[in-house]
Design a protein around this motif. Structure first.
Motif, mmCIF file in Angstrom:
data_model
loop_
_atom_site.group_PDB
_atom_site.id
_atom_site.type_symbol
_atom_site.label_atom_id
_atom_site.label_comp_id
_atom_site.label_asym_id
_atom_site.label_seq_id
_atom_site.Cartn_x
_atom_site.Cartn_y
_atom_site.Cartn_z
ATOM 1 N N ALA A 1 0.833 -1.212 0.000
ATOM 2 C CA ALA A 1 0.000 0.000 0.000
ATOM 3 C C ALA A 1 0.865 1.260 0.000
ATOM 4 O O ALA A 1 0.543 2.247 -0.676
ATOM 5 C CB ALA A 1 -0.934 -0.006 1.211
ATOM 6 N N GLN A 2 1.965 1.215 0.728
ATOM 7 C CA GLN A 2 2.881 2.359 0.744
ATOM 8 C C GLN A 2 3.491 2.594 -0.629
ATOM 9 O O GLN A 2 3.610 3.740 -1.080
ATOM 10 C CB GLN A 2 3.977 2.122 1.784
ATOM 11 C CG GLN A 2 3.489 2.125 3.215
ATOM 12 C CD GLN A 2 4.540 1.631 4.202
ATOM 13 O OE1 GLN A 2 5.664 1.287 3.820
ATOM 14 N NE2 GLN A 2 4.179 1.582 5.469
ATOM 15 N N ARG A 3 3.860 1.512 -1.316
ATOM 16 C CA ARG A 3 4.451 1.669 -2.655
ATOM 17 C C ARG A 3 3.407 2.143 -3.667
ATOM 18 O O ARG A 3 3.719 2.912 -4.578
ATOM 19 C CB ARG A 3 5.077 0.348 -3.126
ATOM 20 C CG ARG A 3 6.246 -0.142 -2.286
ATOM 21 C CD ARG A 3 7.297 0.923 -2.065
ATOM 22 N NE ARG A 3 7.819 1.460 -3.322
ATOM 23 C CZ ARG A 3 8.537 2.569 -3.419
ATOM 24 N NH1 ARG A 3 8.810 3.293 -2.337
ATOM 25 N NH2 ARG A 3 8.991 2.980 -4.596
ATOM 26 N N ILE A 4 2.165 1.694 -3.516
ATOM 27 C CA ILE A 4 1.088 2.194 -4.369
ATOM 28 C C ILE A 4 0.919 3.693 -4.165
ATOM 29 O O ILE A 4 0.795 4.460 -5.129
ATOM 30 C CB ILE A 4 -0.232 1.465 -4.067
ATOM 31 C CG1 ILE A 4 -0.137 -0.003 -4.499
ATOM 32 C CG2 ILE A 4 -1.412 2.152 -4.771
ATOM 33 C CD1 ILE A 4 -1.301 -0.854 -4.020
ATOM 34 N N GLU A 5 0.927 4.123 -2.909
ATOM 35 C CA GLU A 5 0.762 5.548 -2.609
ATOM 36 C C GLU A 5 1.891 6.370 -3.221
ATOM 37 O O GLU A 5 1.660 7.440 -3.795
ATOM 38 C CB GLU A 5 0.718 5.754 -1.095
ATOM 39 C CG GLU A 5 0.423 7.192 -0.693
ATOM 40 C CD GLU A 5 0.253 7.350 0.810
ATOM 41 O OE1 GLU A 5 -0.087 8.459 1.247
ATOM 42 O OE2 GLU A 5 0.470 6.371 1.547
ATOM 43 N N VAL A 6 3.127 5.864 -3.134
ATOM 44 C CA VAL A 6 4.267 6.572 -3.738
ATOM 45 C C VAL A 6 4.071 6.671 -5.245
ATOM 46 O O VAL A 6 4.299 7.723 -5.852
ATOM 47 C CB VAL A 6 5.580 5.840 -3.398
ATOM 48 C CG1 VAL A 6 6.741 6.394 -4.235
ATOM 49 C CG2 VAL A 6 5.906 5.977 -1.909
ATOM 50 N N ALA A 7 3.651 5.572 -5.862
ATOM 51 C CA ALA A 7 3.467 5.563 -7.316
ATOM 52 C C ALA A 7 2.373 6.532 -7.742
ATOM 53 O O ALA A 7 2.531 7.284 -8.718
ATOM 54 C CB ALA A 7 3.141 4.152 -7.788
ATOM 55 N N VAL A 8 1.260 6.537 -7.022
ATOM 56 C CA VAL A 8 0.142 7.424 -7.372
ATOM 57 C C VAL A 8 0.541 8.886 -7.182
ATOM 58 O O VAL A 8 0.276 9.734 -8.045
ATOM 59 C CB VAL A 8 -1.102 7.069 -6.536
ATOM 60 C CG1 VAL A 8 -2.192 8.124 -6.730
ATOM 61 C CG2 VAL A 8 -1.630 5.700 -6.929
#
Length: 344
Positions: free
Chosen positions: A234-241
């Motif tokens: 979820a943290q990596r998704i947030e960074v990507a978004v």
């Protein structure tokens, strides 16, 4: 988004029974269906705070409940469980290193995979097995570039994924027509990768791993591996978004065998449905891995395909999973049986 609260769907029902249960209010669709779930485990932090039928879920969990019932994006690949065939253009991959050493061999193998049912081909030019040696981005592209060009010409309707952590390779691959970039580091290795992909429209796979292939064994320490994997993804998704990659383009891979020991891999598989909290299509890769060898006693990687198929069944409920495998024909048979028994 912190993802402190997670829901684990339980009590799965399938096919016509699932549809009846949904209409009667006894179940909810998982990732939009066709599988449904009748019970849930509510998790706050690392604690189970409720185990109950779906009708009893408190209203304050409505957002989390909605997240696991909505359909996940298909990201340019057909809906439903799909097969992603592995094409390792490497001399040292753990299962098939050196077998596809030239363009002709790779193209023949690709055609075989597509005939057997693969809708995605995943090309890799750098082994990420534990302790593997790194290669330069230029050498990596020299391995996979000619194969990608040939596959685009001969299989224009097949989605091509490129397995790389290097922005140089990503740039060349997208320019050549790759549909998906599959990064085992979830865009953490090469700082140029995120801004590069932000201005593209390809799919992006974010895999869970800690450290590097050389150091990841040192990082296999978790409070609860299945919960930690979801939250770290979820943290990596947030960074990507935040970096400009539209959320519907993102897929996730829990990273079996990457910074996880045998017991942790088993625990992650047992609770694989926690991944639905992320609302992304899942790339599921256990093919021929050491965990399958540990579970079956089979020491030869290419003889682990039956174990791979059995271990892949829990992923079928995840909503459009991409099953990343070496043996496409065998996995396709297993998927077809599952569809007839549990989906239709």
């Amino acid at each position: 988004m912190t993802y402190v609260r997670l829901i684990e769907p339980l009590g799965l029902v399938y096919g016509n029974i699932a549809q009846v249960a949904i209409r009667q209010g006894d179940a909810l669709p998982l990732c939009g269906g066709p599988v449904a779930f009748t019970f849930v485990r509510l998790i706050t932090g690392y604690q189970t705070v409720g185990l109950m039928p779906v009708q009893k879920v408190p209203q304050e969990w409505a957002l989390e409940l909605e997240r696991i019932t909505c359909s996940v994006p298909s990201v340019g690949v057909p809906v439903g469980p799909q097969i992603m065939g592995i094409l390792n253009i490497t001399p040292d991959s753990f299962s098939d290193g050196g077998k596809l050493a030239n363009i002709d061999q790779a193209v023949v193998k690709a055609h075989e995979m597509v005939r057997s049912g693969a809708t995605v081909l995943d090309i890799g030019g750098e082994s990420t097995r534990p302790g593997s040696a790194s290669v330069t981005p230029e050498e990596e592209w020299e391995r996979i570039g000619p194969v990608l060009i040939a596959l685009k010409a001969e299989l224009p309707n097949v989605a091509i994924s490129v397995d790389t952590r290097n922005s140089y390779v990503m740039q060349q691959a997208v320019a050549t027509g790759a549909h998906i970039i599959n990064d085992v580091t979830a865009l953490a290795y090469d700082k140029a990768a995120l801004p590069l992909l932000a201005v593209q429209d390809c799919g992006v796979v974010l895999m869970h791993m800690r450290g590097t292939p050389q150091t990841m064994a040192q990082h296999a320490v978790y409070e609860d591996v299945s919960i930690d994997v979801v939250r770290e993804l979820a943290q990596r998704i947030e960074v990507a978004v935040k970096g400009g990659i539209a959320r519907h383009r993102i897929m996730v891979d829990p990273g079996f065998g990457f910074a996880k020991n045998f017991e942790q891999n088993k625990e992650l598989l047992r609770h694989i449905l926690l991944l639905v909290n992320l609302g992304c299509r899942v790339v599921f890769g256990v093919s021929r891995k050491r965990m399958i060898g540990n579970l079956t006693g089979e020491t030869t990687p290419h003889l682990r395909d039956a174990g791979t198929q059995a271990a892949s069944f829990p992923a079928m409920a995840l909503g459009n999973p991409l099953l990343r495998v070496h043996d496409v024909k065998g996995m396709m048979q297993a998927v077809n049986v599952w569809r007839e028994i549990y989906q239709n």
